[in-house]
Enzyme design. Sequence first.
Site, PDB file in Angstrom:
ATOM      1  N   LYS A  99      -6.448  -9.607  -1.468  1.00 13.79           N
ATOM      2  CA  LYS A  99      -5.518  -8.946  -0.854  1.00 13.79           C
ATOM      3  C   LYS A  99      -4.877  -9.500   0.050  1.00 13.79           C
ATOM      4  CE  LYS A  99      -8.813  -5.977   0.174  1.00 13.79           C
ATOM      5  NZ  LYS A  99      -9.536  -4.921   0.675  1.00 13.79           N
ATOM      6  N   THR A 122      -2.688   2.442   8.651  1.00 10.31           N
ATOM      7  CA  THR A 122      -3.146   1.740   7.363  1.00 10.31           C
ATOM      8  C   THR A 122      -4.660   1.918   7.478  1.00 10.31           C
ATOM      9  OG1 THR A 122      -3.166  -0.397   8.428  1.00 10.31           O
ATOM     10  CG2 THR A 122      -1.356   0.049   6.986  1.00 10.31           C
ATOM     11  N   GLY A 176      -8.333   2.515   6.354  1.00 12.59           N
ATOM     12  CA  GLY A 176      -8.937   2.832   5.063  1.00 12.59           C
ATOM     13  C   GLY A 176      -8.206   2.264   3.815  1.00 12.59           C
ATOM     14  N   THR A 177      -7.212   1.358   4.091  1.00 14.42           N
ATOM     15  CA  THR A 177      -6.643   0.767   2.984  1.00 14.42           C
ATOM     16  C   THR A 177      -7.754   0.022   1.735  1.00 14.42           C
ATOM     17  OG1 THR A 177      -5.899  -1.204   4.098  1.00 14.42           O
ATOM     18  CG2 THR A 177      -4.314   0.777   3.808  1.00 14.42           C
ATOM     19  N   GLY A 178      -8.406  -0.900   2.608  1.00 14.76           N
ATOM     20  CA  GLY A 178      -9.327  -1.643   1.777  1.00 14.76           C
ATOM     21  C   GLY A 178     -10.403  -0.690   0.885  1.00 14.76           C
ATOM     22  N   CYS A 179     -10.763   0.368   1.476  1.00 17.00           N
ATOM     23  CA  CYS A 179     -12.112   0.947   0.817  1.00 17.00           C
ATOM     24  C   CYS A 179     -11.259   1.841  -0.313  1.00 17.00           C
ATOM     25  CB  CYS A 179     -12.297   2.035   1.916  1.00 17.00           C
ATOM     26  SG  CYS A 179     -13.049   1.451   3.198  1.00 17.00           S
TER      27      CYS A 179
END
Length: 272
Positions: free
Chosen positions: A176, A208, A210-213
């Site tokens: 990412k 932003t 929690g974007t990765g989860c």
Amino acid sequence: MTIAKTLTIAGSDSGGGAGVQADLKTFQERDTFGMSVITALTAQNTLGVHGVFPQSLEAIEAQIDAVLSDIGADAVKTGMLFSAEIITLVAEKLTQYNVKNVVVDPVMIAKGGAKLLQTEAIEALVTKLLPVATVITPNLPEAATLLGLEEIVTIEQMKNAAIELHKMGPDYVVIKGGHLHEGPAVDLLYDGQDIHELATERIETKHTHGTGCTFAAAIAAELAKGKPINEAVQTAKEFITSAISHSLEIGNGIGPTNHAAYRTLANKKGVL
């Protein structure tokens, strides 16, 4: 009624923006049945992580056995695993139950800077979990840490990192590019032969959390439904882009993304 089943093995975020809570919201939004194994409790809100309370190995193993011995899972997504012992246990259980779709989000640092993975656990992540992963989804700092690099700051470095990470065992690598300093938000998918770029316009917002989860959970949900990896990652990219562009100004710090945005926008367009 038959429905795809997705399991998250991750930490609980009491603030609801990341971790198990974000995963379950995503699973529901992507029309799969979500289940959870909680590896750690966190006292967390938009201002940061105020406490981390790992669960016992016995409790984690019991949760995994309860779910996978009865309901099963078409895909499993891992998030915050915290320690080498937990990582080893999870890898062994995924192998024991022959889980076909494993999405590993190598969670290391929270948005506010709190450490969510012990330093000594990184080796276990590389040697135990990555070899059983279908796809891994590190951000740039996580990819650099896994490879022992100081930093990754260019697209070319991202491409090289994807190739090197693939050698560690996962079938696919998604890196990412949200931490790139300028230009569009570029993610890379490496399938062992070709590198595919997925680019969207960068969204200027601090909300932003929690974007990765959420991104990794969306990939898991699509894989659970039988979608090919390219389609799964593309849908997840669209899902998280909608969630970020309509993020929620909740609390006094870094707010969460909006998990309902993708569906809401599709309904307005008459797609769903």
